[in-house]
Design a protein around this motif. Structure first.
Motif, PDB file in Angstrom:
ATOM      1  N   LYS A 139       0.890  -1.181   0.190  1.00  0.00           N
ATOM      2  CA  LYS A 139      -0.016   0.114   0.060  1.00  0.00           C
ATOM      3  C   LYS A 139       0.913   1.161  -0.069  1.00  0.00           C
ATOM      4  N   GLN A 144       1.470  -0.537  -6.350  1.00  0.00           N
ATOM      5  CA  GLN A 144       0.153  -0.812  -5.874  1.00  0.00           C
ATOM      6  C   GLN A 144      -0.953   0.530  -6.435  1.00  0.00           C
ATOM      7  N   MET A 145      -0.444   1.413  -6.423  1.00  0.00           N
ATOM      8  CA  MET A 145      -1.319   2.624  -6.569  1.00  0.00           C
ATOM      9  C   MET A 145      -1.796   2.668  -8.208  1.00  0.00           C
ATOM     10  N   GLU A 148      -4.295  -0.230  -8.555  1.00  0.00           N
ATOM     11  CA  GLU A 148      -5.482   0.199  -8.372  1.00  0.00           C
ATOM     12  C   GLU A 148      -5.855   1.139  -9.323  1.00  0.00           C
ATOM     13  N   TYR A 149      -5.298   1.889  -9.763  1.00  0.00           N
ATOM     14  CA  TYR A 149      -5.822   2.842 -10.801  1.00  0.00           C
ATOM     15  C   TYR A 149      -6.297   2.174 -12.069  1.00  0.00           C
ATOM     16  N   ALA A 305      -5.418   6.767  -4.925  1.00  0.00           N
ATOM     17  CA  ALA A 305      -5.236   5.667  -3.966  1.00  0.00           C
ATOM     18  C   ALA A 305      -5.390   6.475  -2.593  1.00  0.00           C
TER      19      ALA A 305
END
Length: 330
Positions: A139, A144-145, A148-149, A305
């Motif tokens: 995270k 990870q960002m 998720e995007y 995020a």
């Protein structure tokens, strides 16, 4: 990421106030890379092909293993230049650093991870992720960002439509998937190509292609260092540009042969396949200029995020003077 950096940044800022003197001479530059990755091929090419020496520089490369450690080393003058994700310079600014960290030369311009499925499929769509167990990244970090995007862009709620696992350390993610954890995993090269060769998983999508260009990995230094060492920084950027151009105009095999000393545990064919995959999707920047559209997209990703306290003006944390001069050959 903010929480992980907070303590380290505070310590680094304190050390900066205590440590005096110049952090390096005009002839020697200490680089701290956030990890050892073939994603950084142009840097290794610049070293191996003697481009830094051509500029009259001696570079000392160390791997600092993590964004927080890299920033602490930079802020405390343990290194002169950091090679790390641009988001870290924004995190430093959000901590109120008096001597801001400035992005001056971009090395990679896309995310470097791939979506790997345990099952082979001839026709993949992101809808197939719904209800699955997804082994993601830490995270607050760029992988990870961006992950998720991209999922949100494809109408997937990362925290509602699938079981997202984020509590495994970066270095253990590949082995966790290989041992049976998760139906999908987000991996860098060369693990993605190695898994395909071994039949462990299959690449079904590229987060780099899906997210667009971003300042994923950038050379940065403190403002005070840039002010004092302008000649050295220009020479450094010139060498990086030469490395970028060499990578752009040579084959994956030629590149793999040059950077092989940095990746002795990777089989030559896997190294070549990994470099080829990055070349095909334009991950290696062909010049060191970080443009404003990329900077804004980075902040859109961070904002999505929930990691962006406030937007950082492009002109405040980005200096393209050295990059543009290098490209113009002046």
């Amino acid at each position: 990421m903010r929480r992980l950096l907070k303590a380290s940044l505070a310590a680094g800022l304190a050390l900066t106030a205590i440590i005096s003197g110049c952090s390096g001479s005009a002839e020697k530059i200490r680089i701290g890379e956030v990890t050892r990755s073939l994603f950084y091929a142009p840097q290794y090419v610049a070293i191996e092909k003697g481009f830094f020496k051509e500029e009259g520089l001696e570079v000392e490369l160390s791997t600092t293993w993590g964004g927080d450690k890299t920033m602490t080393a930079l802020l405390s003058d343990g290194i002169d230049i950091a090679l790390v994700g641009s988001e870290t310079s924004i995190y430093v600014a959000q901590q109120g650093a008096a001597d801001p960290v400035i992005n001056f030369a971009q090395l990679t311009q896309t995310d470097g991870t791939f979506l790997v499925s345990r099952k082979k499929t001839d026709s993949f769509s992101f809808d197939q992720l719904k209800g699955s167990v997804f082994l993601g990244q830490r995270k607050g970090g760029m992988p990870q960002m961006v992950g998720e995007y991209v999922l949100k862009k494809n109408n997937i709620d990362p925290h509602g439509d699938l079981e997202l696992i984020q509590n495994i350390e970066f270095k253990n993610i590949a082995s966790a998937f290989a041992s049976g954890t998760g139906e999908y995993v987000q991996l860098f090269e060369p693990e993605a190509s190695q898994f395909e060769k071994n039949g462990i998983g299959h690449v079904v999508a590229s987060f780099g292609k899906e997210s667009g260009t971003v300042p994923y990995t950038v050379f940065m230094a403190k403002q005070s260092y840039l002010d004092k060492q302008q000649t050295a920084i220009q020479k450094f950027t010139n060498a990086i540009y030469k490395g970028q151009q060499w990578v752009d105009t040579h084959s994956a095999k030629e590149i793999a042969d040059v950077i092989a000393p940095y990746f002795q545990d990777i089989q030559p064919e896997i190294l070549e396949a990994s470099v080829q995959r990055y070349k095909e999707q334009g991950s290696f920047a062909t010049d060191p200029i970080l443009d404003e559209d990329e900077w804004n997209r980075l902040q859109d990703i961070m904002d999505s995020a929930g990691e962006l306290k406030e937007r950082a003006p492009y002109g405040k944390l980005v200096n393209t003077t050295f990059a543009k001069t290098a490209k113009e050959g002046k």
